[in-house]
Design a protein around this motif. Structure first.
Motif, PDB file in Angstrom:
ATOM      1  N   PRO A 109     -42.917 -40.236  11.460  1.00 12.08           N
ATOM      2  CA  PRO A 109     -42.617 -39.511  10.330  1.00 12.08           C
ATOM      3  C   PRO A 109     -42.839 -40.281   9.223  1.00 12.08           C
ATOM      4  CG  PRO A 109     -41.160 -38.822  11.774  1.00 12.08           C
ATOM      5  CD  PRO A 109     -41.628 -39.785  12.628  1.00 12.08           C
ATOM      6  N   GLY A 110     -42.273 -41.496   9.133  1.00 12.72           N
ATOM      7  CA  GLY A 110     -42.451 -42.348   7.937  1.00 12.72           C
ATOM      8  C   GLY A 110     -43.850 -42.872   7.755  1.00 12.72           C
ATOM      9  N   GLN A 111     -44.614 -42.918   8.702  1.00  9.31           N
ATOM     10  CA  GLN A 111     -46.033 -43.382   8.665  1.00  9.31           C
ATOM     11  C   GLN A 111     -47.078 -42.173   8.344  1.00  9.31           C
ATOM     12  OE1 GLN A 111     -46.636 -46.016  11.954  1.00  9.31           O
ATOM     13  NE2 GLN A 111     -48.562 -46.770  11.167  1.00  9.31           N
ATOM     14  N   ILE A 112     -46.655 -41.107   8.100  1.00 12.18           N
ATOM     15  CA  ILE A 112     -47.765 -40.102   8.033  1.00 12.18           C
ATOM     16  C   ILE A 112     -47.188 -39.221   6.719  1.00 12.18           C
ATOM     17  CG2 ILE A 112     -46.810 -38.470   9.705  1.00 12.18           C
ATOM     18  CD1 ILE A 112     -49.624 -37.686  10.081  1.00 12.18           C
ATOM     19  N   GLU A 113     -48.148 -38.600   6.077  1.00 11.11           N
ATOM     20  CA  GLU A 113     -48.024 -37.657   4.867  1.00 11.11           C
ATOM     21  C   GLU A 113     -49.213 -36.796   5.071  1.00 11.11           C
ATOM     22  OE1 GLU A 113     -47.426 -37.316   0.156  1.00 11.11           O
ATOM     23  OE2 GLU A 113     -48.111 -39.072   0.980  1.00 11.11           O
ATOM     24  N   LEU A 114     -48.655 -35.459   5.244  1.00 12.45           N
ATOM     25  CA  LEU A 114     -49.824 -34.463   5.265  1.00 12.45           C
ATOM     26  C   LEU A 114     -49.675 -33.493   3.809  1.00 12.45           C
ATOM     27  CD1 LEU A 114     -49.327 -32.861   8.947  1.00 12.45           C
ATOM     28  CD2 LEU A 114     -50.935 -34.474   7.907  1.00 12.45           C
ATOM     29  N   ILE A 115     -50.866 -33.303   3.324  1.00 10.33           N
ATOM     30  CA  ILE A 115     -50.795 -32.576   2.005  1.00 10.33           C
ATOM     31  C   ILE A 115     -51.617 -31.338   1.852  1.00 10.33           C
ATOM     32  CG2 ILE A 115     -51.585 -32.974  -0.438  1.00 10.33           C
ATOM     33  CD1 ILE A 115     -51.291 -35.944  -0.225  1.00 10.33           C
ATOM     34  N   ALA A 116     -51.012 -30.143   1.539  1.00  9.04           N
ATOM     35  CA  ALA A 116     -51.728 -29.054   1.389  1.00  9.04           C
ATOM     36  C   ALA A 116     -52.454 -28.728   0.290  1.00  9.04           C
ATOM     37  CB  ALA A 116     -50.849 -27.815   1.959  1.00  9.04           C
ATOM     38  N   GLY A 117     -53.818 -28.912   0.017  1.00 12.58           N
ATOM     39  CA  GLY A 117     -54.342 -28.833  -1.338  1.00 12.58           C
ATOM     40  C   GLY A 117     -55.875 -29.342  -1.084  1.00 12.58           C
ATOM     41  N   ASN A 118     -56.702 -28.956  -2.297  1.00 17.07           N
ATOM     42  CA  ASN A 118     -58.023 -29.417  -2.314  1.00 17.07           C
ATOM     43  C   ASN A 118     -58.157 -30.831  -2.232  1.00 17.07           C
ATOM     44  OD1 ASN A 118     -58.610 -26.431  -2.305  1.00 17.07           O
ATOM     45  ND2 ASN A 118     -58.316 -26.464  -4.430  1.00 17.07           N
ATOM     46  N   VAL A 119     -59.230 -31.278  -1.441  1.00 20.76           N
ATOM     47  CA  VAL A 119     -59.352 -32.649  -1.467  1.00 20.76           C
ATOM     48  C   VAL A 119     -59.979 -33.245  -2.821  1.00 20.76           C
ATOM     49  CG1 VAL A 119     -59.943 -32.729   1.082  1.00 20.76           C
ATOM     50  CG2 VAL A 119     -61.639 -32.279  -0.670  1.00 20.76           C
ATOM     51  N   GLU A 120     -60.542 -32.468  -3.696  1.00 17.53           N
ATOM     52  CA  GLU A 120     -60.832 -32.843  -4.964  1.00 17.53           C
ATOM     53  C   GLU A 120     -59.740 -33.355  -5.910  1.00 17.53           C
ATOM     54  OE1 GLU A 120     -63.084 -28.759  -4.363  1.00 17.53           O
ATOM     55  OE2 GLU A 120     -61.669 -29.819  -3.409  1.00 17.53           O
ATOM     56  N   GLU A 121     -58.568 -32.562  -5.440  1.00 17.62           N
ATOM     57  CA  GLU A 121     -57.351 -32.860  -6.407  1.00 17.62           C
ATOM     58  C   GLU A 121     -56.439 -34.165  -6.127  1.00 17.62           C
ATOM     59  OE1 GLU A 121     -55.515 -29.149  -6.484  1.00 17.62           O
ATOM     60  OE2 GLU A 121     -57.488 -28.127  -7.288  1.00 17.62           O
ATOM     61  N   VAL A 122     -56.586 -34.605  -4.954  1.00 11.94           N
ATOM     62  CA  VAL A 122     -56.131 -35.724  -4.229  1.00 11.94           C
ATOM     63  C   VAL A 122     -56.360 -36.956  -4.845  1.00 11.94           C
ATOM     64  CG1 VAL A 122     -55.488 -36.915  -2.252  1.00 11.94           C
ATOM     65  CG2 VAL A 122     -56.136 -34.707  -1.866  1.00 11.94           C
ATOM     66  N   ASP A 123     -55.240 -37.933  -5.336  1.00  7.69           N
ATOM     67  CA  ASP A 123     -55.166 -38.936  -5.939  1.00  7.69           C
ATOM     68  C   ASP A 123     -55.347 -40.083  -5.037  1.00  7.69           C
ATOM     69  OD1 ASP A 123     -54.980 -41.257  -7.643  1.00  7.69           O
ATOM     70  OD2 ASP A 123     -52.760 -41.234  -7.954  1.00  7.69           O
ATOM     71  N   VAL A 124     -56.464 -40.497  -4.412  1.00  8.63           N
ATOM     72  CA  VAL A 124     -56.663 -41.299  -3.481  1.00  8.63           C
ATOM     73  C   VAL A 124     -56.117 -42.981  -4.288  1.00  8.63           C
ATOM     74  CG1 VAL A 124     -58.410 -42.637  -2.044  1.00  8.63           C
ATOM     75  CG2 VAL A 124     -58.626 -40.349  -2.338  1.00  8.63           C
ATOM     76  N   ARG A 125     -55.515 -43.709  -3.611  1.00 11.62           N
ATOM     77  CA  ARG A 125     -55.067 -44.837  -4.201  1.00 11.62           C
ATOM     78  C   ARG A 125     -54.636 -45.802  -3.000  1.00 11.62           C
ATOM     79  NH1 ARG A 125     -49.423 -44.301  -4.602  1.00 11.62           N
ATOM     80  NH2 ARG A 125     -48.607 -42.321  -4.589  1.00 11.62           N
ATOM     81  N   ASN A 126     -54.790 -47.239  -3.313  1.00 16.51           N
ATOM     82  CA  ASN A 126     -54.493 -48.090  -2.374  1.00 16.51           C
ATOM     83  C   ASN A 126     -55.133 -48.054  -1.032  1.00 16.51           C
ATOM     84  OD1 ASN A 126     -53.109 -50.645  -1.501  1.00 16.51           O
ATOM     85  ND2 ASN A 126     -51.393 -49.530  -0.815  1.00 16.51           N
ATOM     86  N   ALA A 127     -56.189 -47.503  -0.783  1.00 22.35           N
ATOM     87  CA  ALA A 127     -56.872 -47.124   0.554  1.00 22.35           C
ATOM     88  C   ALA A 127     -57.628 -48.338   0.957  1.00 22.35           C
ATOM     89  CB  ALA A 127     -57.694 -45.826   0.189  1.00 22.35           C
ATOM     90  N   SER A 128     -57.531 -48.292   2.414  1.00 26.47           N
ATOM     91  CA  SER A 128     -58.726 -49.620   2.941  1.00 26.47           C
ATOM     92  C   SER A 128     -59.444 -48.725   3.827  1.00 26.47           C
ATOM     93  CB  SER A 128     -57.678 -50.361   3.791  1.00 26.47           C
ATOM     94  OG  SER A 128     -56.753 -49.545   4.827  1.00 26.47           O
ATOM     95  N   VAL A 129     -59.271 -47.184   4.031  1.00 25.10           N
ATOM     96  CA  VAL A 129     -60.060 -46.567   4.821  1.00 25.10           C
ATOM     97  C   VAL A 129     -59.980 -44.942   4.406  1.00 25.10           C
ATOM     98  CG1 VAL A 129     -60.897 -45.525   6.951  1.00 25.10           C
ATOM     99  CG2 VAL A 129     -60.152 -48.010   7.023  1.00 25.10           C
ATOM    100  N   VAL A 130     -61.099 -44.208   4.194  1.00 26.15           N
ATOM    101  CA  VAL A 130     -61.127 -42.962   3.799  1.00 26.15           C
ATOM    102  C   VAL A 130     -62.135 -42.278   4.681  1.00 26.15           C
ATOM    103  CG1 VAL A 130     -61.656 -41.079   1.814  1.00 26.15           C
ATOM    104  CG2 VAL A 130     -60.374 -43.403   1.259  1.00 26.15           C
ATOM    105  N   VAL A 131     -61.649 -41.208   5.162  1.00 25.63           N
ATOM    106  CA  VAL A 131     -62.789 -40.538   6.085  1.00 25.63           C
ATOM    107  C   VAL A 131     -63.077 -39.101   5.537  1.00 25.63           C
ATOM    108  CG1 VAL A 131     -62.441 -41.984   8.098  1.00 25.63           C
ATOM    109  CG2 VAL A 131     -60.979 -39.957   7.804  1.00 25.63           C
ATOM    110  N   MET A 132     -63.976 -38.527   5.657  1.00 28.60           N
ATOM    111  CA  MET A 132     -64.375 -37.085   5.507  1.00 28.60           C
ATOM    112  C   MET A 132     -65.332 -36.540   6.552  1.00 28.60           C
ATOM    113  SD  MET A 132     -64.867 -36.529   1.440  1.00 28.60           S
ATOM    114  CE  MET A 132     -64.941 -34.871   1.333  1.00 28.60           C
TER     115      MET A 132
END
Length: 243
Positions: A109-132
């Motif tokens: 649980p401490g290693q995952i976060e699930l967000i309900a929302g549009n991907v366009e509105e997500v604040d991507v930060r401190n990312a080493s990998v992003v997938v779509m």
């Protein structure tokens, strides 16, 4: 994972509504995507391998449009670092709920976060990998370049962005051939001509495709110093951009 058989378009429908990722879809999604997307299992497995190469300690790994969590499971299995935080985003609450069920007891649980929302509105930060994974094709075409730029800005130097999409083709003959081959793939997996036709009608207004050159141009324009297409199976492809 839920395991219902996809029969959503098996019966004749007098009116075809626009496709939605609702509870009926979430209940059969693994079967639907396996029988509809050639190379899906390969993309999922190899995305985990690519993520393993580029994930860095104390960073975030994002899955934008995470559906039922198959990509996060693949990446988590390959990334042996409990300081990496996984973030899944989806605007379908039915899909996200099932995603949470699938990941429960696997990713701490401490290693995952699930967000309900549009991907366009997500604040991507401190990312080493992003997938779509087959998500951008459902985003307004006018906003796609901006979204790719947001992802680039949120990646750490040397981070990776993996983008998988159904693609279109500039050449009409190639487009017809790839469509016929894709339809044959679905027929071979037990879909009827009626199911294929009705699902195509449901998707035609909500899923707008780009060709490979358009995807690569967006990646280069956003600033990725290396952007390549690394996979294709009929009219489905995957790209990776390295910051």
């Amino acid at each position: 994972m839920v395991g219902g058989k996809d029969r959503l378009f098996a019966a004749q429908r007098p009116d075809i509504a626009d496709f939605k990722f609702d509870e009926s879809v979430s209940g059969v999604f693994p079967d639907m995507i396996r029988r509809s997307v050639p190379g899906y299992e390969t993309i999922t497995a190899l995305t985990g391998i690519i993520a393993e190469k580029y994930a860095r300690p104390d960073t975030r790994v994002y899955d934008l449009g995470c559906s039922l969590g198959a990509l996060m499971l693949s990446m988590y299995a390959r990334i042996d670092d409990d300081s990496v935080r996984f973030v899944g985003v989806d605007n379908s609450r039915a899909m996200l709920h099932q995603c949470g069920e699938n990941l429960h007891g696997v990713i701490p649980p401490g290693q995952i976060e699930l967000i309900a929302g549009n991907v366009e509105e997500v604040d991507v930060r401190n990312a080493s990998v992003v997938v779509m994974n087959f998500t951008l094709q459902f985003i307004d075409t006018a906003f796609r370049a901006h979204l790719i730029q947001q992802i680039f800005n949120g990646l750490r130097p040397h981070g990776a962005f993996i983008l998988s999409e159904k693609i279109s083709f500039a050449d009409a003959a190639e487009s017809r051939l790839q469509q016929r081959l894709h339809e044959q793939f679905k027929l071979s997996n037990g879909y009827s001509a009626l199911e294929i036709s009705q699902k195509r009608s449901a998707l035609e207004k909500v899923m707008i495709l780009d060709d490979a050159n358009t995807h690569l141009h967006r990646l280069h324009s956003a600033g990725f110093h290396c952007a390549v297409q690394w996979f294709q199976s009929f009219n489905f492809a995957s790209f990776v951009g390295i910051k």
